[in-house]
Design a protein around this motif. Structure first.
Motif, short mmCIF file in Angstrom:
data_model
loop_
_atom_site.label_atom_id
_atom_site.label_comp_id
_atom_site.label_asym_id
_atom_site.label_seq_id
_atom_site.Cartn_x
_atom_site.Cartn_y
_atom_site.Cartn_z
N ASN A 234 0.81 -1.21 0.00
CA ASN A 234 0.00 0.00 0.00
C ASN A 234 0.85 1.26 0.00
OD1 ASN A 234 -2.67 1.19 0.11
ND2 ASN A 234 -2.16 1.83 2.20
N ASP A 235 2.02 1.23 0.66
CA ASP A 235 2.84 2.44 0.70
C ASP A 235 3.41 2.77 -0.68
OD1 ASP A 235 4.37 0.17 0.70
OD2 ASP A 235 5.90 0.92 2.07
N VAL A 236 3.67 1.75 -1.50
CA VAL A 236 4.11 2.00 -2.87
C VAL A 236 2.98 2.62 -3.68
CG1 VAL A 236 4.94 0.94 -5.00
CG2 VAL A 236 5.84 0.17 -2.79
N LYS A 237 1.76 2.12 -3.48
CA LYS A 237 0.60 2.67 -4.19
C LYS A 237 0.40 4.15 -3.84
CE LYS A 237 -3.60 2.04 -2.70
NZ LYS A 237 -4.17 3.42 -2.66
N LYS A 238 0.46 4.47 -2.54
CA LYS A 238 0.29 5.86 -2.13
C LYS A 238 1.41 6.74 -2.66
CE LYS A 238 -2.34 4.97 2.11
NZ LYS A 238 -2.36 5.13 3.59
N GLY A 239 2.64 6.20 -2.66
CA GLY A 239 3.75 6.97 -3.19
C GLY A 239 3.61 7.23 -4.67
N MET A 268 9.10 4.26 -10.68
CA MET A 268 9.99 5.06 -9.85
C MET A 268 9.89 4.69 -8.38
SD MET A 268 10.03 9.20 -9.26
CE MET A 268 11.22 9.61 -10.52
N VAL A 269 8.67 4.63 -7.85
CA VAL A 269 8.49 4.35 -6.43
C VAL A 269 8.88 2.91 -6.10
CG1 VAL A 269 6.83 4.32 -4.53
CG2 VAL A 269 6.69 6.10 -6.28
N SER A 270 8.59 1.98 -7.00
CA SER A 270 8.96 0.59 -6.73
C SER A 270 10.47 0.42 -6.66
CB SER A 270 8.37 -0.33 -7.81
OG SER A 270 9.02 -0.15 -9.05
N GLN A 271 11.23 1.23 -7.42
CA GLN A 271 12.69 1.16 -7.37
C GLN A 271 13.23 1.69 -6.05
OE1 GLN A 271 14.53 -0.42 -9.80
NE2 GLN A 271 12.45 -0.89 -10.48
N LEU A 272 12.44 2.48 -5.35
CA LEU A 272 12.85 3.00 -4.04
C LEU A 272 12.49 2.05 -2.90
CD1 LEU A 272 11.69 6.71 -4.48
CD2 LEU A 272 14.03 5.84 -4.64
N SER A 273 11.67 1.06 -3.18
CA SER A 273 11.19 0.13 -2.15
C SER A 273 11.84 -1.24 -2.33
CB SER A 273 9.67 0.00 -2.25
OG SER A 273 9.32 -0.74 -3.41
N PRO A 274 11.70 -2.09 -1.32
CA PRO A 274 12.23 -3.45 -1.46
C PRO A 274 11.49 -4.26 -2.53
CG PRO A 274 11.89 -2.90 0.86
CD PRO A 274 11.25 -1.82 0.05
N SER A 316 15.37 9.12 1.27
CA SER A 316 16.82 8.88 1.40
C SER A 316 17.36 7.98 0.31
CB SER A 316 17.12 8.27 2.78
OG SER A 316 16.43 7.04 2.94
N GLN A 317 16.46 7.29 -0.41
CA GLN A 317 16.90 6.37 -1.45
C GLN A 317 16.85 6.99 -2.86
OE1 GLN A 317 18.02 3.30 -0.56
NE2 GLN A 317 17.63 3.88 1.57
N VAL A 318 16.47 8.27 -2.93
CA VAL A 318 16.30 8.90 -4.24
C VAL A 318 17.61 8.90 -5.02
CG1 VAL A 318 15.79 11.11 -5.37
CG2 VAL A 318 14.36 10.31 -3.51
N GLN A 319 18.72 9.07 -4.33
CA GLN A 319 20.01 9.16 -5.02
C GLN A 319 20.40 7.84 -5.71
OE1 GLN A 319 23.26 9.60 -2.19
NE2 GLN A 319 21.98 8.78 -0.53
N TYR A 320 19.74 6.76 -5.31
CA TYR A 320 20.06 5.45 -5.89
C TYR A 320 19.12 5.06 -7.03
CZ TYR A 320 22.66 5.13 -1.50
OH TYR A 320 23.51 5.38 -0.47
#
Length: 324
Positions: A234-239, A268-274, A316-320
């Motif tokens: 759900n947090d990926v969906k909201k993001g 984009m958001v999925s690449q920031l998440s596990p 904090s993961q945006v740079q990656y």
């Protein structure tokens, strides 16, 4: 005191059903209940009987136990009235048992509906079949049937593919019921070419120009469904919803379709998440090509620091983030 009024053409949803209204309450859409035992229509608000001696138009479903073994049909009437058919009315059925029952049944079925109504009935069955195949609710199916009936009344279906008009009616009905589907999804599930659906949709949109008010498709209409299909948390969906909305508001993705923006935001958001998803996985679900997702993602990547809120756990993961 029983009156019927036709719905105004300016209402959001044009309906072919007549509406009852109570002369005492002066409400055009009152809460009317039906007393089947007495055949009365009663206003729940004031208790006034607004109609009496009402004929029960539902099908007679009662079955007698002694007829189950013999196979005889105890029903004395046909199916319920369909308000979308022109000549629909309470009908009788020919009982079984006599040598001429088969011939009489064929003649009865042939004379019960005119040619126009038989074509409508076939179209309604096709709408039901397509809606079931797409797992759409009954409200969408009923709405699509109303749209097709309206097109048939305008003689706008002559010389055109019935399957294409049915698919276009389902597409419009989905948008009206806030269950938007893409042309590619409709085409894949109905086996009607995308170009044919698009052509019929334009014809229907022109016909309904004065009464049809379609809301603009937004990325939020697809984010939840795509994320659910991809099994993202759900947090990926909201993001993804936040990223797509910010991108639209900032004008970063001007000229791009909401579906491609949604797909790029999810990527984009999925690449920031596990729970990472590839562009190919998202393309298979959204129906958007990988190249389109990549082009939209480049625009989002250029403003990545502004699209991801600073209080987000993903900031904090945006740079990656990958560059493409």
């Amino acid at each position: 005191m029983l009156s019927t009024v036709k719905p105004s053409p300016q209402t959001k949803k044009q309906s072919f059903y007549n509406k009852l209204w109570c002369m005492v309450c002066r409400i055009q859409d009152p809460d009317i209940i039906e007393d089947y035992a007495k055949g009365d229509l009663i206003c729940r608000g004031c208790g006034v009987v607004v109609g009496d001696r009402i004929v029960d138009e539902h099908s007679e479903w009662r079955t007698f136990s002694n007829s189950e073994s013999t196979g005889a049909d105890p029903n004395r009437v046909g199916g319920p009235i369909n308000p979308l058919l022109r000549d629909s009315a309470l009908s009788t059925t020919v009982g079984k048992g006599s040598k001429d029952s088969g011939t009489l049944t064929r003649l009865q079925n042939k004379s019960a509906l005119g040619t126009g109504d038989r074509n409508l009935l076939a179209a309604f069955k096709e709408i039901g079949r397509m809606a079931d195949h797409m797992n759409l609710p009954q409200t969408v199916q009923d709405r699509a049937s109303e749209l097709f009936r309206f097109m048939d009344d305008k003689k706008s279906t002559k010389g055109r593919s019935v399957d294409g008009m049915v698919a276009a009616a389902l597409y419009i009905a989905c948008r009206q019921e806030h269950l938007s589907r893409t042309f590619k999804e409709i085409a894949a599930l109905t086996n009607v070419p995308k170009k044919e659906i698009s052509r019929c949709y334009k014809i229907m949109k022109e016909t309904f120009a004065s009464v049809l008010n379609l809301q603009t498709i937004s990325s939020e209409d697809f984010t939840s469904r795509f994320c659910s299909t991809l099994k993202l948390p759900n947090d990926v969906k909201k993001g993804a919803e936040h990223v797509s909305k910010m991108a639209m508001d900032m004008g970063i993705v001007a000229g791009k379709s909401p579906i491609s923006v949604t797909a790029a935001s999810i990527y984009m958001v999925s690449q920031l998440s596990p729970e990472k998803r590839t562009q190919k996985q998202i393309a298979d679900v959204s129906g958007v090509s990988e190249v389109t997702i990549r082009n939209a993602y480049k625009d989002l990547y250029a403003k990545r620091d502004q699209l991801i809120p600073s209080d987000s756990p993903y900031f904090s993961q945006v740079q990656y983030l990958p560059t493409n």
